[in-house]
Design a protein around this motif. Sequence first.
Motif, PDB file in Angstrom:
ATOM      1  N   PRO A  81       7.978  -0.663   6.337  1.00  0.00           N
ATOM      2  CA  PRO A  81       8.727   0.410   5.907  1.00  0.00           C
ATOM      3  C   PRO A  81      10.121   0.098   5.697  1.00  0.00           C
ATOM      4  O   PRO A  81      10.898   0.701   5.243  1.00  0.00           O
ATOM      5  CB  PRO A  81       8.667   1.380   6.936  1.00  0.00           C
ATOM      6  N   THR A  82      10.542  -1.213   6.522  1.00  0.00           N
ATOM      7  CA  THR A  82      12.098  -1.515   6.240  1.00  0.00           C
ATOM      8  C   THR A  82      12.163  -3.068   5.987  1.00  0.00           C
ATOM      9  O   THR A  82      11.349  -3.710   6.282  1.00  0.00           O
ATOM     10  CB  THR A  82      12.818  -1.364   7.722  1.00  0.00           C
ATOM     11  N   ASN A 112      10.692  -7.167  -2.266  1.00  0.00           N
ATOM     12  CA  ASN A 112      11.123  -5.971  -2.082  1.00  0.00           C
ATOM     13  C   ASN A 112      11.755  -5.595  -3.451  1.00  0.00           C
ATOM     14  O   ASN A 112      11.778  -6.727  -4.315  1.00  0.00           O
ATOM     15  CB  ASN A 112      12.148  -5.678  -1.164  1.00  0.00           C
ATOM     16  N   ALA A 113      12.467  -4.481  -3.875  1.00  0.00           N
ATOM     17  CA  ALA A 113      12.796  -4.204  -5.285  1.00  0.00           C
ATOM     18  C   ALA A 113      13.856  -5.287  -5.536  1.00  0.00           C
ATOM     19  O   ALA A 113      14.102  -5.537  -6.693  1.00  0.00           O
ATOM     20  CB  ALA A 113      13.274  -2.681  -5.128  1.00  0.00           C
ATOM     21  N   ASN A 145       6.550  -3.664   0.886  1.00  0.00           N
ATOM     22  CA  ASN A 145       6.818  -2.383   1.156  1.00  0.00           C
ATOM     23  C   ASN A 145       5.956  -1.476   0.681  1.00  0.00           C
ATOM     24  O   ASN A 145       5.210  -1.551  -0.402  1.00  0.00           O
ATOM     25  CB  ASN A 145       8.300  -1.951   1.007  1.00  0.00           C
ATOM     26  N   PRO A 146       5.686  -0.191   1.375  1.00  0.00           N
ATOM     27  CA  PRO A 146       4.641   0.645   1.113  1.00  0.00           C
ATOM     28  C   PRO A 146       5.103   1.248  -0.294  1.00  0.00           C
ATOM     29  O   PRO A 146       4.185   2.142  -1.073  1.00  0.00           O
ATOM     30  CB  PRO A 146       4.489   1.834   2.062  1.00  0.00           C
ATOM     31  N   ASP A 147       6.436   1.307  -0.648  1.00  0.00           N
ATOM     32  CA  ASP A 147       6.945   1.856  -1.817  1.00  0.00           C
ATOM     33  C   ASP A 147       6.259   1.016  -2.992  1.00  0.00           C
ATOM     34  O   ASP A 147       5.806   1.946  -3.907  1.00  0.00           O
ATOM     35  CB  ASP A 147       8.334   1.835  -1.837  1.00  0.00           C
ATOM     36  N   ILE A 148       6.421  -0.120  -3.174  1.00  0.00           N
ATOM     37  CA  ILE A 148       5.744  -0.769  -4.037  1.00  0.00           C
ATOM     38  C   ILE A 148       4.375  -0.752  -4.150  1.00  0.00           C
ATOM     39  O   ILE A 148       3.689  -0.509  -5.225  1.00  0.00           O
ATOM     40  CB  ILE A 148       6.081  -2.325  -4.021  1.00  0.00           C
ATOM     41  N   SER A 515       6.854  10.613  -6.283  1.00  0.00           N
ATOM     42  CA  SER A 515       7.582   9.526  -5.785  1.00  0.00           C
ATOM     43  C   SER A 515       7.267   9.281  -4.279  1.00  0.00           C
ATOM     44  O   SER A 515       6.372   9.905  -3.597  1.00  0.00           O
ATOM     45  CB  SER A 515       9.201   9.583  -5.573  1.00  0.00           C
ATOM     46  N   PHE A 516       7.547   8.051  -3.612  1.00  0.00           N
ATOM     47  CA  PHE A 516       7.196   7.767  -2.309  1.00  0.00           C
ATOM     48  C   PHE A 516       8.185   8.385  -1.336  1.00  0.00           C
ATOM     49  O   PHE A 516       7.531   8.971  -0.584  1.00  0.00           O
ATOM     50  CB  PHE A 516       6.909   6.380  -2.188  1.00  0.00           C
TER      51      PHE A 516
END
Length: 702
Positions: A81-82, A112-113, A145-148, A515-516
């Motif tokens: 998450p971070t 990450n992004a 990350n879980p966002d991607i 969105s996440f």
Amino acid sequence: MTAYTILLKAVYSRPAQTLPSGITLPAGWDGLSQHQVETYEALKEPTIDIVFNTAITGDGKSLAAFLAAVSNRTYTLAMYPTNELARDQEKQVRGYKALFKPENDPQIYRLNAAILEDFIATNKLSSKLAGLCDRADNSEILLTNPDIFHYIHDFRYLRRNKEGKGDNPDRLFAKIDDNYKLFIFDEFHIFSSPQITSVINAILLIKHTFPGKKFLFLSATPNELLEEGFSKAGLKYRIIDPVNQGGYQFSAGGNWRQISYPIKLSFPQKLEPNLRSSYNWIVENAETTILKFFQDHPGRSKGAIILNSIAAVKTLVPKFKAIFEPLGLKVRENTGLTGETEKSKSVEDADLLLGTSTIDVGVDFRINFLVFEAADAGNFMQRFGRLGRHPGFDIYQAYALLPNFIIERLFEAENHPLQDGETRDRISLSDAIRQHYGYVNEFRQYPKRWGSIQSACVHLELEKNYQMKTKYPEAAANFAADIQQALGITIKQMRSQLFRCMEKEKNKIIEEARSFRGISQLDCGIYDATNPDEPEKERFKTYNLPSLLSNFHFEVMASADFLDRAKKAGLAVSRFEKALCYLKLTGYRELREDWQFYCSREDLGEIAKSGKVQILKDLEVTGGSNEINRKLSNRGLVCFVSDRDRATLRAKCGLPVHFQAYALREPSDGKANYTIAFGRSALLLETLIWHWKPQQDEGWIC
């Protein structure tokens, strides 16, 4: 100032009696813990889809997760998450690879992004899609990350025109899901119901397109809402829970492995429940308590201070440098506004590290002194878990800066669970904290009300796209059946709601729901001029407007100037183009600025009575410049307005500490009688209070 103190016993983990077939440990290793072996074997069980490992902090959950990857070539996608935790885990995984020396030499990559954007630019790739495919092709172990992960399974990163034509929906997720066999979610308990819904959607999509994959959740704090969703969806899971399975003891014996050392935990008294109390305590005790600890244990101490506020950390760092550095002790910071260069060396290089949530989630650093705030019970155990994990220190000391009403519940109220001066074990402390802290809302209605919007979008792609119907002929029906059970919805109803909101302005609400972590509508582009030693490239950041107004001094920058400077620094400016405005950060406030949102619309009362999430313009802020207010007023913001004041809502609804709800008033009224929540917080708040009776008794809103 007096403090209550308790002593925590050491913790020992149960060893496994035998090793799994095919596992050879590095030379000098005595064995594995029982939970590590059980996790490895559960992931091999054909009937199990999902495994939860809830071993306590410091008991080797990471090794349990990567044992298959470094032993028998299991392609693994791990999510953190971070960014700081991902960086920390990359070091650990590389360490496992060096120890186990797998024959296939798995390639490890962290993504990450920001790293993805740099990778695309450096390799002159055409898109994020190309970058992600490249990394999947060349990384047996990919840490992201879980966002991607979410956006891949929400059909983002694809190339499509306005009519929706272009890449097939599975162009990217098929590449990822076919390649990786094990998906790891670390510390997922820090997320709330929106992210839980996202993961349920993604796992069900994978189940019905690339069956046979395994999912592992690592967290000392199990998430009941997540377990309920999996159970209702028919997913088979197993919980590895050493706490309730006799996996720990609190005295040495046999060959049990020590995983935590005795800790002296102090609770300072009489801290008021406000944002300033912890800061004041730290300032007052900087020399008499904090520095004195280092002086009493010279050359053998390392410490951390973990706070909720970036501004507090930024203000405290120079104060501690002034008293620590003359003694040869290094003070470092690690926050969301800290540059990557400083972050990368702060954990290992600092004698005293000051940070925020960037370092409290799972990061493994060697300290024997800790001062920390805690927003809730889970946050308390998360931050306290940073201490006592490593040998080599004479003493381990922590100070928990909790508001006075929590201290009263723990030590003074009737049937209080803790006694000053007592000795107890870490597990019973965890139970006491969870039972006597404050209630934090889980927003259990969110998955059904808003999370199912994403479900409807996934189902739409599976059902309507020709290529998807051809490749996965049963996926749409099976996905619909499972997600309806998991969330308690009907796809037909959610599709109708989705189509009603597809007009241009309302589509922002749909995008927010899909969105996440939420779309950062109030984020500003920041050029940080406060640290002269920071590399130019790392001075460009983003941060939300409310926190900037409260805690920082800044100057407005022209967008062209900001973006031009960012481009010259070698940055991809796309990450800043949607910023609300652009600001030059010049300093930090010693005292928080008092400001409010206000709205010039005459129908504010009617908006509040409607009980609906909507798009709102004409907002401004007191204390903001004309340029900021012009940008704010012209931007249509996803929001929810209540005619209750913010303090009432926070108390009655159990809102989390960083919930984006702010005071709102009409220009003609000096008192903020309303509360406004933005973005994801607006959707969450709506699920709690849309049916409330208005303050002015005019009937129920339904």
